[in-house]
Design a protein around this motif. Structure first.
Motif, PDB file in Angstrom:
ATOM      1  N   UNK A  12     -11.045   6.329   8.609  1.00 49.71           N
ATOM      2  CA  UNK A  12     -11.186   7.238   6.998  1.00 49.71           C
ATOM      3  C   UNK A  12     -10.149   9.302   8.029  1.00 49.71           C
ATOM      4  N   UNK A  13      -8.945   8.383   8.382  1.00 47.64           N
ATOM      5  CA  UNK A  13      -8.426   9.889   8.574  1.00 47.64           C
ATOM      6  C   UNK A  13      -6.511   9.638   8.306  1.00 47.64           C
ATOM      7  N   UNK A  14      -6.787   8.516   7.822  1.00 47.90           N
ATOM      8  CA  UNK A  14      -5.442   8.414   7.235  1.00 47.90           C
ATOM      9  C   UNK A  14      -4.554   7.942   7.709  1.00 47.90           C
ATOM     10  N   UNK A  15      -4.969   7.031   8.625  1.00 49.75           N
ATOM     11  CA  UNK A  15      -3.842   5.946  10.161  1.00 49.75           C
ATOM     12  C   UNK A  15      -4.416   4.852   9.330  1.00 49.75           C
ATOM     13  N   UNK A  16      -4.707   4.738   8.729  1.00 45.40           N
ATOM     14  CA  UNK A  16      -4.818   2.630   8.342  1.00 45.40           C
ATOM     15  C   UNK A  16      -3.898   2.674   7.089  1.00 45.40           C
ATOM     16  N   UNK A  17      -3.788   3.865   6.383  1.00 42.32           N
ATOM     17  CA  UNK A  17      -2.214   3.647   5.445  1.00 42.32           C
ATOM     18  C   UNK A  17      -0.304   4.733   6.406  1.00 42.32           C
ATOM     19  N   UNK A  18      -0.567   5.397   7.202  1.00 47.31           N
ATOM     20  CA  UNK A  18      -0.051   5.040   8.067  1.00 47.31           C
ATOM     21  C   UNK A  18       0.553   4.545   8.335  1.00 47.31           C
ATOM     22  N   UNK A  19       0.107   3.470   8.948  1.00 41.81           N
ATOM     23  CA  UNK A  19       0.617   2.122  10.020  1.00 41.81           C
ATOM     24  C   UNK A  19       0.246   1.032   9.068  1.00 41.81           C
ATOM     25  N   UNK A  20      -0.041   0.625   8.165  1.00 37.48           N
ATOM     26  CA  UNK A  20       0.584  -0.860   7.336  1.00 37.48           C
ATOM     27  C   UNK A  20       1.982  -0.204   6.488  1.00 37.48           C
ATOM     28  N   UNK A  21       2.073   1.780   5.937  1.00 39.83           N
ATOM     29  CA  UNK A  21       3.325   2.392   5.554  1.00 39.83           C
ATOM     30  C   UNK A  21       4.851   1.266   6.055  1.00 39.83           C
TER      31      UNK A  21
ATOM     32  N   UNK B 231      -6.496   0.888  -0.397  1.00 43.79           N
ATOM     33  CA  UNK B 231      -5.763   1.640   0.304  1.00 43.79           C
ATOM     34  C   UNK B 231      -4.378   0.516  -0.142  1.00 43.79           C
ATOM     35  N   UNK B 232      -4.663  -0.945  -0.431  1.00 41.47           N
ATOM     36  CA  UNK B 232      -3.373  -1.791  -0.599  1.00 41.47           C
ATOM     37  C   UNK B 232      -2.998  -1.291  -2.166  1.00 41.47           C
ATOM     38  N   UNK B 233      -4.060  -1.911  -2.744  1.00 40.23           N
ATOM     39  CA  UNK B 233      -3.129  -2.041  -4.162  1.00 40.23           C
ATOM     40  C   UNK B 233      -3.045   0.007  -4.143  1.00 40.23           C
ATOM     41  N   UNK B 234      -2.855   1.236  -3.205  1.00 42.42           N
ATOM     42  CA  UNK B 234      -1.881   2.271  -3.787  1.00 42.42           C
ATOM     43  C   UNK B 234      -0.977   2.197  -3.403  1.00 42.42           C
ATOM     44  N   UNK B 235      -0.320   0.852  -2.183  1.00 45.41           N
ATOM     45  CA  UNK B 235       0.543   0.466  -1.566  1.00 45.41           C
ATOM     46  C   UNK B 235       1.374  -0.754  -2.382  1.00 45.41           C
ATOM     47  N   UNK B 236       0.871  -0.674  -3.683  1.00 42.70           N
ATOM     48  CA  UNK B 236       1.816  -1.595  -4.195  1.00 42.70           C
ATOM     49  C   UNK B 236       1.640  -3.310  -4.428  1.00 42.70           C
ATOM     50  N   UNK B 237       0.133  -3.751  -3.601  1.00 35.28           N
ATOM     51  CA  UNK B 237       0.267  -4.874  -3.431  1.00 35.28           C
ATOM     52  C   UNK B 237      -0.698  -5.004  -4.980  1.00 35.28           C
TER      53      UNK B 237
ATOM     54  N   UNK C 203      -4.212 -10.351  -1.859  1.00 33.00           N
ATOM     55  CA  UNK C 203      -2.647  -9.734  -2.166  1.00 33.00           C
ATOM     56  C   UNK C 203      -1.840  -9.073  -1.705  1.00 33.00           C
ATOM     57  N   UNK C 204      -0.965  -9.378  -2.487  1.00 31.65           N
ATOM     58  CA  UNK C 204       0.463  -9.812  -2.434  1.00 31.65           C
ATOM     59  C   UNK C 204       1.686  -8.297  -2.314  1.00 31.65           C
ATOM     60  N   UNK C 205       2.510  -8.766  -1.704  1.00 27.09           N
ATOM     61  CA  UNK C 205       3.502  -7.597  -2.350  1.00 27.09           C
ATOM     62  C   UNK C 205       5.066  -8.655  -1.566  1.00 27.09           C
ATOM     63  N   UNK C 206       5.975  -7.985  -2.718  1.00 28.80           N
ATOM     64  CA  UNK C 206       7.340  -8.823  -1.913  1.00 28.80           C
ATOM     65  C   UNK C 206       7.872  -7.253  -1.529  1.00 28.80           C
ATOM     66  N   UNK C 207       8.821  -7.136  -0.689  1.00 28.63           N
ATOM     67  CA  UNK C 207       9.393  -6.749   0.560  1.00 28.63           C
ATOM     68  C   UNK C 207      10.676  -6.593   1.214  1.00 28.63           C
ATOM     69  N   UNK C 208      11.955  -5.516  -0.435  1.00 29.43           N
ATOM     70  CA  UNK C 208      13.226  -5.338   0.497  1.00 29.43           C
ATOM     71  C   UNK C 208      13.335  -4.096   1.015  1.00 29.43           C
ATOM     72  N   UNK C 209      14.552  -4.113   1.534  1.00 27.51           N
ATOM     73  CA  UNK C 209      14.110  -2.767   1.741  1.00 27.51           C
ATOM     74  C   UNK C 209      14.806  -1.000   1.277  1.00 27.51           C
ATOM     75  N   UNK C 210      14.742  -2.006  -0.088  1.00 23.96           N
ATOM     76  CA  UNK C 210      15.175  -0.982  -1.671  1.00 23.96           C
ATOM     77  C   UNK C 210      14.125  -0.536  -1.985  1.00 23.96           C
TER      78      UNK C 210
ATOM     79  N   UNK D  57       6.523   2.769  -1.279  1.00 27.97           N
ATOM     80  CA  UNK D  57       5.485   3.482  -0.310  1.00 27.97           C
ATOM     81  C   UNK D  57       5.572   5.051   0.389  1.00 27.97           C
ATOM     82  N   UNK D  58       6.414   5.573  -0.818  1.00 32.68           N
ATOM     83  CA  UNK D  58       6.707   7.059  -0.100  1.00 32.68           C
ATOM     84  C   UNK D  58       5.767   7.693  -0.989  1.00 32.68           C
TER      85      UNK D  58
END
Length: 218
Positions: A139-148, A176-182, A204-211, A217-218
């Motif tokens: 609950x300190x934002x670390x999970x989100x930071x590491x996942x991003x 958390x994962x919903x906020x990251x676009x999953x 939950x899934x997310x397609x990832x590319x550099x773009x 995730x910003x």
């Protein structure tokens, strides 16, 4: 991109002015196992029902730390003043800065891994992500930071799709994962006997590319 052509990471990356992340090393196994075992009693983060030992996880750990495409990352607290961290975190939390420094020996506060989604060769472009936090650093934002940060690494590892398997009753992780676009890619009702209740699992899934990573995730 083949495994032999994947770029090597620097020894340590700054997640921000408070946390740094690096590849796990062989000597990190006891701390990784200890953090994992902390998550068992809550019956939200893993389907494991009893604590595991280092011996039981040794082969799994060795496979990951020797893999160029399915790594384990560990997060350590950086030594600096609280005042400096407060001033700089807002600016640097969105930037991953590679630094060529010796690996620190401060305690591990979180870890994350990419694992094979399925053992068949054709699944090599897809992976499962797992994140575990020390109980004192939740609950300190670390999970989100590491996942991003891990999502930014995925394309360079040859990963096209990242999947998270999460209990339906684990609302914090689903959020958390919903906020990251999953997005929900699947739902498995009543598949886990948690010794006291039967749990559903959400895929939950997310397609990832550099773009897509830089834009979403910003």
């Amino acid at each position: 991109m083949t495994a032999t052509s994947l770029p090597a990471l620097a020894p340590s990356y700054h997640l921000n002015d408070v946390w740094s992340v690096q590849h796990a090393r062989a000597e990190d196994l006891p701390e990784v196992v200890a953090i994992y075992n902390q998550s068992i009693a809550g019956k939200q983060a893993t389907a494991q029902l009893t604590p595991v030992t280092c011996e039981e996880r040794a082969a799994w750990f060795a496979e990951h730390i020797n893999s160029p495409t399915r790594p384990i990352y560990v997060v350590r607290a950086r030594a600096q003043s609280r005042e400096q961290a407060s001033e700089d975190t807002a600016q640097t939390a969105q930037t991953v800065q590679a630094v060529q420094t010796d690996q620190k020996t401060s305690p591990i506060v979180a870890w994350g891994s990419f694992s094979d989604l399925y053992a068949r060769m054709a699944y090599h472009i897809s992976t499962e992500i797992s994140i575990y936090l020390h109980q004192d650093y939740q609950a300190k934002g670390l999970g989100s930071l590491l996942t991003r940060w891990m999502l930014t690494q995925a394309p360079s590892l040859g990963i096209h799709n990242v999947v998270a398997l999460i209990f339906a009753h684990n609302q914090p992780s689903l959020g958390l994962f919903g906020k990251l676009g999953f997005e929900q890619w699947g739902y498995m009702p009543k598949v886990c006997d948690m010794q006291g209740f039967v749990a559903d699992v959400v895929m939950l899934g997310k397609a990832v590319t550099s773009d897509s990573i830089s834009n979403k995730t910003s």
